[in-house]
Design a protein around this motif. Sequence first.
Motif, mmCIF file in Angstrom:
data_model
loop_
_atom_site.group_PDB
_atom_site.id
_atom_site.type_symbol
_atom_site.label_atom_id
_atom_site.label_comp_id
_atom_site.label_asym_id
_atom_site.label_seq_id
_atom_site.Cartn_x
_atom_site.Cartn_y
_atom_site.Cartn_z
ATOM 1 N N PHE A 188 0.832 -1.203 0.000
ATOM 2 C CA PHE A 188 0.000 0.000 0.000
ATOM 3 C C PHE A 188 0.872 1.262 0.000
ATOM 4 O O PHE A 188 0.587 2.222 -0.719
ATOM 5 C CB PHE A 188 -0.927 -0.030 1.223
ATOM 6 N N ALA A 189 1.955 1.245 0.766
ATOM 7 C CA ALA A 189 2.880 2.391 0.801
ATOM 8 C C ALA A 189 3.509 2.611 -0.578
ATOM 9 O O ALA A 189 3.625 3.750 -1.041
ATOM 10 C CB ALA A 189 3.962 2.159 1.856
ATOM 11 N N ARG A 190 3.886 1.526 -1.249
ATOM 12 C CA ARG A 190 4.465 1.644 -2.587
ATOM 13 C C ARG A 190 3.436 2.184 -3.578
ATOM 14 O O ARG A 190 3.765 3.022 -4.428
ATOM 15 C CB ARG A 190 5.008 0.298 -3.066
ATOM 16 N N TYR A 191 2.199 1.747 -3.458
ATOM 17 C CA TYR A 191 1.151 2.245 -4.342
ATOM 18 C C TYR A 191 1.031 3.760 -4.209
ATOM 19 O O TYR A 191 0.937 4.471 -5.211
ATOM 20 C CB TYR A 191 -0.200 1.574 -4.020
ATOM 21 N N ILE A 192 1.084 4.265 -3.001
ATOM 22 C CA ILE A 192 0.999 5.716 -2.781
ATOM 23 C C ILE A 192 2.220 6.418 -3.366
ATOM 24 O O ILE A 192 2.093 7.456 -4.006
ATOM 25 C CB ILE A 192 0.816 6.038 -1.285
ATOM 26 N N ARG A 193 3.409 5.851 -3.172
ATOM 27 C CA ARG A 193 4.617 6.453 -3.758
ATOM 28 C C ARG A 193 4.509 6.521 -5.278
ATOM 29 O O ARG A 193 4.956 7.481 -5.900
ATOM 30 C CB ARG A 193 5.867 5.658 -3.364
ATOM 31 N N GLU A 194 3.916 5.483 -5.882
ATOM 32 C CA GLU A 194 3.787 5.436 -7.339
ATOM 33 C C GLU A 194 2.634 6.298 -7.857
ATOM 34 O O GLU A 194 2.522 6.508 -9.063
ATOM 35 C CB GLU A 194 3.604 3.983 -7.793
ATOM 36 N N HIS A 195 1.783 6.764 -6.969
ATOM 37 C CA HIS A 195 0.643 7.622 -7.320
ATOM 38 C C HIS A 195 0.668 8.845 -6.399
ATOM 39 O O HIS A 195 -0.125 8.950 -5.456
ATOM 40 C CB HIS A 195 -0.679 6.849 -7.184
ATOM 41 N N PRO A 196 1.603 9.760 -6.644
ATOM 42 C CA PRO A 196 1.849 10.871 -5.712
ATOM 43 C C PRO A 196 0.651 11.795 -5.489
ATOM 44 O O PRO A 196 0.655 12.548 -4.507
ATOM 45 C CB PRO A 196 3.029 11.619 -6.329
ATOM 46 N N ASP A 197 -0.368 11.738 -6.336
ATOM 47 C CA ASP A 197 -1.562 12.553 -6.091
ATOM 48 C C ASP A 197 -2.209 12.194 -4.754
ATOM 49 O O ASP A 197 -2.939 13.001 -4.184
ATOM 50 C CB ASP A 197 -2.592 12.367 -7.205
ATOM 51 N N TYR A 198 -1.945 10.976 -4.275
ATOM 52 C CA TYR A 198 -2.529 10.548 -2.996
ATOM 53 C C TYR A 198 -1.668 10.918 -1.786
ATOM 54 O O TYR A 198 -2.083 10.728 -0.651
ATOM 55 C CB TYR A 198 -2.778 9.039 -3.003
ATOM 56 N N GLN A 199 -0.486 11.431 -2.006
ATOM 57 C CA GLN A 199 0.428 11.766 -0.909
ATOM 58 C C GLN A 199 -0.218 12.672 0.150
ATOM 59 O O GLN A 199 0.017 12.470 1.343
ATOM 60 C CB GLN A 199 1.707 12.393 -1.465
ATOM 61 N N PRO A 200 -1.032 13.659 -0.232
ATOM 62 C CA PRO A 200 -1.662 14.507 0.790
ATOM 63 C C PRO A 200 -2.582 13.750 1.755
ATOM 64 O O PRO A 200 -2.911 14.274 2.818
ATOM 65 C CB PRO A 200 -2.469 15.526 -0.028
ATOM 66 N N LEU A 201 -2.974 12.534 1.408
ATOM 67 C CA LEU A 201 -3.837 11.751 2.290
ATOM 68 C C LEU A 201 -3.065 11.009 3.379
ATOM 69 O O LEU A 201 -3.664 10.464 4.299
ATOM 70 C CB LEU A 201 -4.633 10.728 1.479
ATOM 71 N N VAL A 202 -1.737 10.997 3.265
ATOM 72 C CA VAL A 202 -0.928 10.255 4.232
ATOM 73 C C VAL A 202 -0.873 11.010 5.557
ATOM 74 O O VAL A 202 -0.538 12.191 5.611
ATOM 75 C CB VAL A 202 0.488 9.983 3.684
ATOM 76 N N TYR A 203 -1.220 10.287 6.603
ATOM 77 C CA TYR A 203 -1.224 10.830 7.961
ATOM 78 C C TYR A 203 0.195 11.179 8.387
ATOM 79 O O TYR A 203 1.114 10.380 8.223
ATOM 80 C CB TYR A 203 -1.820 9.816 8.925
ATOM 81 N N ASP A 204 0.352 12.355 8.961
ATOM 82 C CA ASP A 204 1.637 12.794 9.507
ATOM 83 C C ASP A 204 1.433 13.042 10.984
ATOM 84 O O ASP A 204 0.711 13.976 11.377
ATOM 85 C CB ASP A 204 2.093 14.080 8.805
ATOM 86 N N LYS A 205 2.032 12.202 11.837
ATOM 87 C CA LYS A 205 1.800 12.325 13.274
ATOM 88 C C LYS A 205 2.304 13.643 13.840
ATOM 89 O O LYS A 205 1.943 14.030 14.929
ATOM 90 C CB LYS A 205 2.419 11.148 14.018
ATOM 91 N N HIS A 206 3.118 14.375 13.062
ATOM 92 C CA HIS A 206 3.634 15.660 13.529
ATOM 93 C C HIS A 206 2.730 16.825 13.108
ATOM 94 O O HIS A 206 2.952 17.944 13.507
ATOM 95 C CB HIS A 206 5.045 15.888 13.006
ATOM 96 N N GLU A 207 1.743 16.517 12.297
ATOM 97 C CA GLU A 207 0.819 17.531 11.818
ATOM 98 C C GLU A 207 -0.125 17.932 12.956
ATOM 99 O O GLU A 207 -0.619 17.077 13.683
ATOM 100 C CB GLU A 207 -0.013 16.898 10.682
ATOM 101 N N PRO A 208 -0.399 19.218 13.119
ATOM 102 C CA PRO A 208 -1.337 19.609 14.169
ATOM 103 C C PRO A 208 -2.715 18.987 13.904
ATOM 104 O O PRO A 208 -3.176 18.968 12.772
ATOM 105 C CB PRO A 208 -1.416 21.134 14.078
ATOM 106 N N GLY A 209 -3.319 18.431 14.950
ATOM 107 C CA GLY A 209 -4.553 17.702 14.766
ATOM 108 C C GLY A 209 -5.756 18.488 15.019
ATOM 109 O O GLY A 209 -6.872 18.192 14.898
#
Length: 103
Positions: free
Chosen positions: A82-103
């Motif tokens: 699933f991680a590789r699929y996202i890397r290969e389809h960078p349009d989905y990168q903004p959907l990746v959770y970042d634990k450092h992002e203010p919640g």
Amino acid sequence: MAEEQQRIEFSDNAAEGRYEARIGGTLAGVAQYLRAPGVVAVTHTEVEPAFEGRGVGGALSHHILQAVQEAGEKVAPVCPYFARYIREHPDYQPLVYDKHEPG
């Protein structure tokens, strides 16, 4: 008939904690997940041997990302596929959770 065989149907089996892909009513692949508020962690993706090489894993990943996007959630790609699929389809990168992002 062959075209119907190729159509992939998706469902969210929340009781089992997995998205399912079926072709012709037969389970073709699954993606296990864990949920937290606003985040879906995809932990494992598996395609049944009889359906390998037919795009089931990619279609399932795409379906999950579309569902998450529509729900306004994020994903945590724990599963390497699933991680590789996202890397290969960078349009989905903004959907990746970042634990450092203010919640």
